[in-house]
Design an enzyme around this catalytic site. Structure first.
Site, PDB file in Angstrom:
ATOM      1  N   CYS A 181      95.323  -0.589   6.140  1.00  0.00           N
ATOM      2  CA  CYS A 181      96.496  -0.884   6.767  1.00  0.00           C
ATOM      3  C   CYS A 181      97.583   0.136   6.098  1.00  0.00           C
ATOM      4  O   CYS A 181      97.549   0.754   5.085  1.00  0.00           O
ATOM      5  CB  CYS A 181      97.022  -2.220   6.246  1.00  0.00           C
ATOM      6  N   HIS A 188      99.522  -7.796   5.033  1.00  0.00           N
ATOM      7  CA  HIS A 188     100.901  -8.136   5.390  1.00  0.00           C
ATOM      8  C   HIS A 188     101.466  -9.204   4.745  1.00  0.00           C
ATOM      9  O   HIS A 188     102.472  -9.684   4.918  1.00  0.00           O
ATOM     10  CB  HIS A 188     101.034  -8.616   6.873  1.00  0.00           C
ATOM     11  N   ARG A 208      99.863  -8.114  24.038  1.00  0.00           N
ATOM     12  CA  ARG A 208     100.720  -8.241  22.788  1.00  0.00           C
ATOM     13  C   ARG A 208     101.963  -8.863  23.513  1.00  0.00           C
ATOM     14  O   ARG A 208     102.562  -9.526  22.590  1.00  0.00           O
ATOM     15  CB  ARG A 208     100.880  -7.075  22.506  1.00  0.00           C
ATOM     16  N   TYR A 234     106.842  -6.913   5.843  1.00  0.00           N
ATOM     17  CA  TYR A 234     106.706  -8.006   6.516  1.00  0.00           C
ATOM     18  C   TYR A 234     106.979  -9.422   5.995  1.00  0.00           C
ATOM     19  O   TYR A 234     107.083 -10.238   6.657  1.00  0.00           O
ATOM     20  CB  TYR A 234     105.005  -8.029   6.829  1.00  0.00           C
ATOM     21  N   ASN A 291      94.325  -4.517  13.914  1.00  0.00           N
ATOM     22  CA  ASN A 291      94.910  -5.562  13.432  1.00  0.00           C
ATOM     23  C   ASN A 291      94.643  -7.208  13.910  1.00  0.00           C
ATOM     24  O   ASN A 291      94.210  -6.948  14.982  1.00  0.00           O
ATOM     25  CB  ASN A 291      96.635  -5.717  13.716  1.00  0.00           C
TER      26      ASN A 291
END
Length: 433
Positions: A168, A198, A92, A252, A146
């Site tokens: 989510c 998102h 990540r 987001y 995700n």
């Protein structure tokens, strides 16, 4: 009833254990098996011991075990949840750092980083679905790995197992945020959601059954409000923006509508404190130190510092509603099936659905709001390219997906960033090599 949690060594697992315990009167799980891989063995042992203490303290009759043997764990499963991170937080950090080094937003589920996360994740979840289809074909797979929408689309379109639902925490978070700014309980808030994961908007907001959309949007244009989960620092929304789109944005959306401001903030943080992944690594370290305390018998409050808080609440509520054929309304990632007429029938959308024993039934939306129609359609087209590239390993499709992402959209940077990310994640991307 048997629940299998894949990614059982995740720091989020105590929350899902708590969710099952709290609902045991209506969702009587008898057996839980936590599953992880060899590199996650130490964390799995820590989480397993804490989960055992939580169950013993609650007094509920649940048999708990943990293992690295996924096929054995899946035997006779009724529900399977997936919460995996291929490559861990180190991967990540690269998803965040590499785009930022080229002047692009670096984020784990959006932009270039989100694309590479999908490339690493989809093949692994395809293998898991292959196992489920052979070993426990009647089980429901609840995915909160995700990028949830893209991953769920890949599984529903390309895997042999079709009992897949994506969840989510953002819709849940939005309901809580609306409740906070309106001074009411989250249970009194209902939002009509339209869009994709998102990139979902609230088109209507009801409080105690009354349409309060205008009031909520008016309050949201106040810059003093913090309307974001732990992993996204809110920049606020201008009055003009809210009055123009006439929709409730999700946190987001600042990546897409406040791109330059977010990029400046993230680059500054990148140089001063490191990326979000590096901050989370410290949070995780502290959490696991706390988890090892043999006197700890409950989910610690510190877990809420992780951006995905409430994922597990959404997953547990969903499983309970399927088991009990409740027919209640929840927000999930499922195939469109005509609910949004401006998107393909088989594309995965994030939408309210009636939850039954046979799965979610999407509530019809009709046409997309014209203010955001083009952007949502672009996002869906981009997601389709990501799925194709992740499955086929086709470099040209991967490049096209990078180019069509609204947070990249630069033909020279798209190639440079794609090549660098593909190389740095090479060990997790066999389809490209």
């Amino acid at each position: 009833m048997k629940l299998v949690i894949i990614g059982g060594g995740s720091s989020y697992t105590p929350e899902i254990i708590e969710g099952v315990i709290d609902r045991h009167h209506e969702f009587p799980v008898q057996e839980i098996v936590l599953v992880d891989i060899e590199t996650g063995k130490e964390k799995l042992n820590i989480i397993g011991a804490l989960a055992q203490r939580m169950i013993e303290k609650s007094g509920v009759p649940i048999e708990l075990s943990w293992t690295l043997n996924r096929p054995k764990a899946l035997m006779n499963a009724d529900f399977v949840t997936t919460q995996i991170r291929v490559g861990g937080l180190a991967a990540r950090a690269k998803d965040e750092r590499i785009p930022l080094s080229h002047g692009l937003i670096g984020q784990e589920t959006n932009g270039a980083g989100g694309i590479l996360k999908a490339f690493r994740t989809i093949p692994v979840l395809m293998e898991i679905c292959n196992d489920i289809s052979k070993i426990c074909p009647n089980a429901w797979l609840i995915n909160f790995t995700n990028p949830a929408g893209i991953v769920t689309e890949a599984l529903l379109k390309c895997s042999p197992h079709k009992k897949v639902i994506g969840v989510c925490n953002i819709p849940f978070n939005m309901k809580h945020s609306v409740a906070e700014i309106m001074g009411c309980r989250p249970s009194e808030v209902e939002i009509e959601f339209v869009g994709v994961n998102h990139f979902v908007f609230g088109s209507k907001v009801w409080i105690k059954g009354m349409d309060e959309t205008d009031k909520v949007l008016n309050k949201l244009s106040n810059h003093d409000l913090n309307y974001s989960p732990a992993n996204i620092v809110s920049l606020g929304w201008s009055k003009e923006f809210i009055e123009s789109i006439k929709l409730l944005p999700n946190p987001y959306h600042q990546y897409y509508f406040q791109t330059e401001e977010v990029l400046r903030k993230d680059v500054k943080a990148f140089h001063e404190n490191g990326t979000r992944a590096e901050i989370v690594q410290q949070v995780e370290k502290e959490l696991f130190q706390k988890y090892q305390d043999s006197t700890l018998q409950v989910k610690p409050k510190e877990l809420e510092k992780r951006g995905g808080a409430y994922y597990s609440h959404a997953a547990c509520s969903l499983m309970s509603s399927i088991y009990n054929n409740k027919g209640d309304v929840q927000t999930v990632n499922i195939q469109n099936q005509g609910a949004i007429t401006d998107l393909p029938f088989d594309s995965v959308i994030e939408v309210n659905a009636i939850i039954t024993k046979d799965g979610p039934k999407p509530i019809t939306i009709g046409k997309l709001p014209k203010q955001v129609k083009a952007m949502i359609q672009q996002m869906k087209g981009f997601e389709e390219l990501v799925v194709e590239a992740a499955i086929t390993g086709d470099y040209n499709v991967a490049y096209a997906s990078m180019l069509m992402n609204p947070l990249v959209r630069n033909e020279s940077k798209a190639k440079v960033v794609l090549d660098e990310l593909l190389e740095t994640h090479r060990e997790y991307l066999p389809q490209f090599y």
